[in-house]
Design a protein around this motif. Structure first.
Motif, short mmCIF file in Angstrom:
data_model
loop_
_atom_site.label_atom_id
_atom_site.label_comp_id
_atom_site.label_asym_id
_atom_site.label_seq_id
_atom_site.Cartn_x
_atom_site.Cartn_y
_atom_site.Cartn_z
N ALA A 142 171.54 -28.13 27.74
CA ALA A 142 172.25 -27.29 28.73
C ALA A 142 173.18 -26.30 28.02
N SER A 143 173.89 -26.75 26.95
CA SER A 143 174.84 -25.82 26.33
C SER A 143 174.11 -24.74 25.53
N MET A 144 172.96 -25.08 24.94
CA MET A 144 172.16 -24.06 24.24
C MET A 144 171.65 -23.02 25.25
N LYS A 145 171.20 -23.50 26.41
CA LYS A 145 170.72 -22.56 27.43
C LYS A 145 171.85 -21.59 27.82
N THR A 146 173.03 -22.13 28.04
CA THR A 146 174.16 -21.29 28.45
C THR A 146 174.46 -20.24 27.37
N HIS A 147 174.46 -20.67 26.12
CA HIS A 147 174.74 -19.75 25.01
C HIS A 147 173.67 -18.64 24.95
N LEU A 148 172.41 -19.02 25.04
CA LEU A 148 171.33 -18.04 24.88
C LEU A 148 171.25 -17.07 26.06
N GLU A 149 171.65 -17.56 27.22
CA GLU A 149 171.52 -16.71 28.41
C GLU A 149 172.41 -15.47 28.36
N GLY A 150 173.43 -15.49 27.50
CA GLY A 150 174.28 -14.30 27.41
C GLY A 150 173.80 -13.30 26.36
N LEU A 151 172.68 -13.55 25.73
CA LEU A 151 172.29 -12.74 24.56
C LEU A 151 171.18 -11.72 24.87
N THR A 152 171.20 -10.66 24.08
CA THR A 152 170.23 -9.58 24.22
C THR A 152 169.43 -9.47 22.93
N ALA A 153 168.12 -9.59 23.03
CA ALA A 153 167.27 -9.52 21.83
C ALA A 153 166.79 -8.09 21.62
N ILE A 154 166.66 -7.75 20.33
CA ILE A 154 166.16 -6.41 19.96
C ILE A 154 164.69 -6.55 19.55
N HIS A 155 163.85 -5.73 20.15
CA HIS A 155 162.40 -5.77 19.86
C HIS A 155 162.00 -4.40 19.31
N GLU A 156 161.27 -4.40 18.18
CA GLU A 156 160.89 -3.13 17.56
C GLU A 156 159.40 -3.10 17.21
N GLY A 157 158.81 -1.91 17.33
CA GLY A 157 157.40 -1.74 16.99
C GLY A 157 157.17 -1.22 15.58
N GLU A 158 158.21 -0.60 15.02
CA GLU A 158 158.09 0.10 13.73
C GLU A 158 157.44 -0.76 12.63
N GLN A 159 157.97 -1.97 12.44
CA GLN A 159 157.51 -2.80 11.31
C GLN A 159 156.08 -3.29 11.50
N ILE A 160 155.57 -3.24 12.72
CA ILE A 160 154.20 -3.68 12.99
C ILE A 160 153.24 -2.49 12.94
N PHE A 161 153.63 -1.40 13.56
CA PHE A 161 152.66 -0.34 13.85
C PHE A 161 152.59 0.77 12.80
N ARG A 162 153.66 1.00 12.05
CA ARG A 162 153.69 2.16 11.13
C ARG A 162 152.51 2.09 10.15
N GLY A 163 151.65 3.09 10.19
CA GLY A 163 150.53 3.21 9.26
C GLY A 163 149.35 2.29 9.54
N ARG A 164 149.46 1.47 10.56
CA ARG A 164 148.47 0.41 10.77
C ARG A 164 147.07 0.96 11.09
N TYR A 165 147.02 2.08 11.78
CA TYR A 165 145.71 2.61 12.20
C TYR A 165 145.32 3.86 11.42
N ALA A 166 145.89 4.00 10.21
CA ALA A 166 145.60 5.19 9.39
C ALA A 166 144.11 5.31 9.09
N GLU A 167 143.46 4.16 8.83
CA GLU A 167 142.02 4.22 8.50
C GLU A 167 141.19 4.68 9.68
N GLU A 168 141.75 4.57 10.87
CA GLU A 168 141.03 5.08 12.05
C GLU A 168 141.45 6.50 12.38
N GLY A 169 142.13 7.15 11.46
CA GLY A 169 142.45 8.56 11.63
C GLY A 169 143.76 8.82 12.33
N VAL A 170 144.58 7.78 12.51
CA VAL A 170 145.87 7.99 13.20
C VAL A 170 146.92 8.38 12.16
N ASP A 171 147.47 9.59 12.34
CA ASP A 171 148.57 10.04 11.48
C ASP A 171 149.84 9.88 12.31
#
Ligand code: SIN
Length: 275
Positions: A142-171
């Motif tokens: 219960a106390s972990m739930k209370t702690h986590l419920e006040g938090l905001t997570a940051i989600h980013e695409g950069e580290q996954i997507f940058r350059g990933r589809y270059a071989e398919e012609g995506v610049d």
């Protein structure tokens, strides 16, 4: 709800059910749609066998559940920007989904669902694992739930997507990939249940915490997602379909079949801003 049009065979108590009795190449009547939706919300990921759909039939099935999402990085086949291609072969340098994640959670309004059909499979391997993140939340103290419920997570695409589809012609030079802030615990808009909404691929930090604090919290939650008791593991056959709810489930596409080929198409359904 008693099912009248479909049969529903659960895979594990935690998550997953195989559905029989429906041909997805044909338009769904309201009763069948309602039963599939009910089974989907209950089991989080549902599976169909022997569904040899054209890309248009696949998209029409997806549109029954909402408008289709266009991937921020991956190009679709000619004339089908809504189709996300899943393809791994002996020369691949990466394999889509080979790590725990929820699809494109870096979007401000991440996709609510994904519908994947595979048409080419290795003789063995290439399973997909799914995790129920309602259960991850439910089993916190219960106390972990209370702690986590006040938090905001940051989600980013950069580290996954940058350059990933270059071989398919995506610049992608000069392109900015999505970055979003979402509640770390979200409430599912249909079921009203709470679940943990952070994943190893896209979640890079927690707004209210220092870097090392955030790392510890995220690593703890990622470990929970890896616990087998919250999971099922799906063995594909040619023209199987898996349809998962990205809001309350994560998945992991196992790349254990090199040098063999595994291919298919995914349609992704738009979602709303996590609450
Ligand atoms: C994905 O993350 O959409 C890929 C899942 C899979 O290939 O099983």
């Amino acid at each position: 709800m008693a099912y009248r049009r479909i049969e529903v065979d659960p895979l594990t108590p935690a998550i997953g059910a195989e559905i029989q009795g429906v041909d997805l190449s044909r338009p769904l009547d309201d009763q069948t749609y309602g039963e599939i939706h009910e089974a989907w919300m209950k089991h989080l990921v549902i599976f169909f066998r022997d569904q040899d759909l054209t890309l248009d039939q696949h998209k029409a099935f997806g549109r029954r559940f909402g408008a289709l999402h266009i991937h921020p990085a991956a190009p679709g086949p000619e004339g089908h920007p809504e189709i996300f291609v899943v393809h791994t072969d002996k020369d691949s340098t990466f394999s889509e989904g080979n790590g725990w994640h929820s699809d494109v959670s870096c979007d401000a309004e991440p996709p609510m669902g994904s519908i994947l059909r595979l048409h080419t499979l290795p003789a063995t391997g290439g399973d997909t694992l799914f995790c129920n993140t309602y259960l991850v939340y439910d089993n916190l103290s219960a106390s972990m739930k209370t702690h986590l419920e006040g938090l905001t997570a940051i989600h980013e695409g950069e580290q996954i997507f940058r350059g990933r589809y270059a071989e398919e012609g995506v610049d992608d030079s000069g392109k900015n990939y999505p970055r979003a802030e979402h509640p770390l615990i979200r409430t599912h808009p249909v079921t009203g249940r709470k679940c943990v909404y952070v994943n190893q691929a896209f979640t890079t930090g927690i707004k209210e915490l220092r870097y090392t604090e955030a790392r510890s919290v995220l690593d703890y939650l990622f470990e929970q997602v890896e616990r087998p008791k919250y999971q099922c593991r799906f063995r594909w056959r040619k023209h199987s379909i898996a349809m998962w709810d990205n809001r309350c489930a994560q998945h992991y596409a196992m790349w254990d079949y090199r040098p063999h080929t595994r291919s298919g198409f995914r349609v992704t359904v738009k979602g709303d801003k996590p609450q």
